[in-house]
Design a protein around this motif. Sequence first.
Motif, short mmCIF file in Angstrom:
data_model
loop_
_atom_site.label_atom_id
_atom_site.label_comp_id
_atom_site.label_asym_id
_atom_site.label_seq_id
_atom_site.Cartn_x
_atom_site.Cartn_y
_atom_site.Cartn_z
N ARG A 211 30.19 101.32 19.97
CA ARG A 211 30.12 100.03 20.64
C ARG A 211 31.31 99.94 21.59
NH1 ARG A 211 27.72 94.98 19.22
NH2 ARG A 211 28.74 93.22 20.28
N GLU A 214 34.29 95.78 26.88
CA GLU A 214 33.67 95.24 28.09
C GLU A 214 33.89 96.19 29.27
OE1 GLU A 214 35.07 91.35 28.88
OE2 GLU A 214 33.94 90.41 27.24
N ARG A 226 30.21 91.72 33.18
CA ARG A 226 30.93 92.41 32.11
C ARG A 226 29.90 92.74 31.04
NH1 ARG A 226 33.87 92.61 35.63
NH2 ARG A 226 36.10 92.10 35.75
N VAL A 227 29.78 94.04 30.71
CA VAL A 227 28.71 94.53 29.84
C VAL A 227 29.32 95.26 28.66
CG1 VAL A 227 26.62 95.92 29.71
CG2 VAL A 227 27.21 94.76 31.84
N VAL A 228 28.77 95.02 27.48
CA VAL A 228 29.10 95.77 26.27
C VAL A 228 27.85 96.55 25.88
CG1 VAL A 228 29.80 95.64 23.85
CG2 VAL A 228 30.80 94.07 25.52
N MET A 267 20.90 89.75 33.87
CA MET A 267 21.21 88.85 32.76
C MET A 267 20.00 88.73 31.84
SD MET A 267 24.33 87.80 32.97
CE MET A 267 24.32 86.33 31.93
N PRO A 268 20.22 88.50 30.55
CA PRO A 268 19.09 88.35 29.62
C PRO A 268 18.18 87.21 30.05
CG PRO A 268 21.13 88.63 28.41
CD PRO A 268 21.52 88.47 29.86
N PRO A 302 22.49 97.86 26.53
CA PRO A 302 23.42 96.72 26.64
C PRO A 302 23.17 95.70 25.53
CG PRO A 302 22.37 97.21 28.75
CD PRO A 302 21.62 97.96 27.70
N VAL A 303 24.23 95.31 24.83
CA VAL A 303 24.10 94.35 23.75
C VAL A 303 24.70 92.99 24.12
CG1 VAL A 303 24.04 96.08 21.94
CG2 VAL A 303 26.24 95.22 22.70
N ARG A 304 25.51 92.95 25.16
CA ARG A 304 26.06 91.68 25.62
C ARG A 304 26.33 91.79 27.12
NH1 ARG A 304 31.39 90.01 22.88
NH2 ARG A 304 32.34 91.10 24.64
N VAL A 305 25.81 90.82 27.86
CA VAL A 305 25.99 90.79 29.31
C VAL A 305 26.53 89.42 29.68
CG1 VAL A 305 24.87 91.09 31.55
CG2 VAL A 305 24.04 92.38 29.58
N GLU A 306 27.64 89.40 30.39
CA GLU A 306 28.26 88.15 30.82
C GLU A 306 28.71 88.30 32.26
OE1 GLU A 306 31.50 87.48 28.20
OE2 GLU A 306 30.24 86.92 26.46
#
Length: 379
Positions: A211, A214, A226-228, A267-268, A302-306
């Motif tokens: 994992r 960012e 910013r992507v995780v 974005m989701p 991608p598990v988090r996109v901000e």
Amino acid sequence: MTTTTSHTPEPEGLAGLEGPADVPARPARLIQNEVTTEIPVHLLFRDEAGPVSVPLRPTVVARRQGTGEQPRLRRPMQPKPRPAPELDPDLVERPARVLPGAAGVLAGACGAAGCLATSWWAGVLPQLAVEALRLPASAGAGLGPAQWAAYAGAGALGCVGLGGLARGRTGRAWVLGLFGRYQGTVRRTGLLWVNPLLLRRRVDVRLRHWRSEEMQAADGNGVALRVVVLVVWRVKDTARATLGVEDHELYLRECVEAALARVPVEMPGATRGSAEVTADALTRMVVRDASMVGLEVFSVRPVRVEYAPEVAAAMHRRRIAALDAQARATMLTSVVDSVEDTVTTLTMRGLVELDDYERKALVKDLTVAFCAGRGETAV
């Protein structure tokens, strides 16, 4: 009065032709840098039969500055794709030659027994040890060259036997090298004997997930994100992963960053299936780059996109405005449908007879009433 007329002699072959007396002079060349071919006139009116070969040079007119003439457009040359870098073809994982651990234990026991026997032979073995081992009385030859040689051989045998013992674990592998040359990989488990002169490098070959922190990315419009990401991978070729690059985990991280720089991330909820499309594109790129160094990548998701901090506030306001506009459009469509159904029902049942003016007034009143009932202000 006598008028003198100067007559210009006619070229040969044109004497019998009728033409104006005054032949205007040929104007000067308008194009200074043109190159043309002049053909003698008498060659055009030859009476001899048969083809006449006249060497001609093609006319070449250079591009003139300031005349609006454009040069020929050439098709742009497509750059040739660079071939992927290749590692040493001999650097491929292969099994190393090892022995069961029992061989090392046996060699160590033989070395210890040899040292004990040499001590008894030299007469330096303590009397208590002699009595405990029930050995006969020693002749006491002393420590001579023969005894020292026996000590050296037995000690070397014991060190080699016990020093080469290694424990193979499930999910771990040993990469062996001798003086900088790859000698093979050990994937066996249990107690093993490996040549103690070989350099051992332990490699984790289990299925692993990483994992990331960012990372910088961008969407289809170039907005900073910013992507995780979550990467599922494992080491497939231990030789390439250990000796092909300095740090294969760092190399995998760089591959993920390079893929994020080329693949737009949405974005989701922006578009249907955008997350799956992004994950598939990222996985393909990382698999292509990581396979050269013996890494097998299963998924990059991608598990988090901000939004990036510098654009987060502006994009949040824009998103709220878009949602508000969408809600207003949905509400207006619902109100219009309700008004249309009401007016149509009243007209079809014959409850009211309306002309155009009255129909417009009724539609306006119903719209205001429905919007007020929904908590909205009609404009």
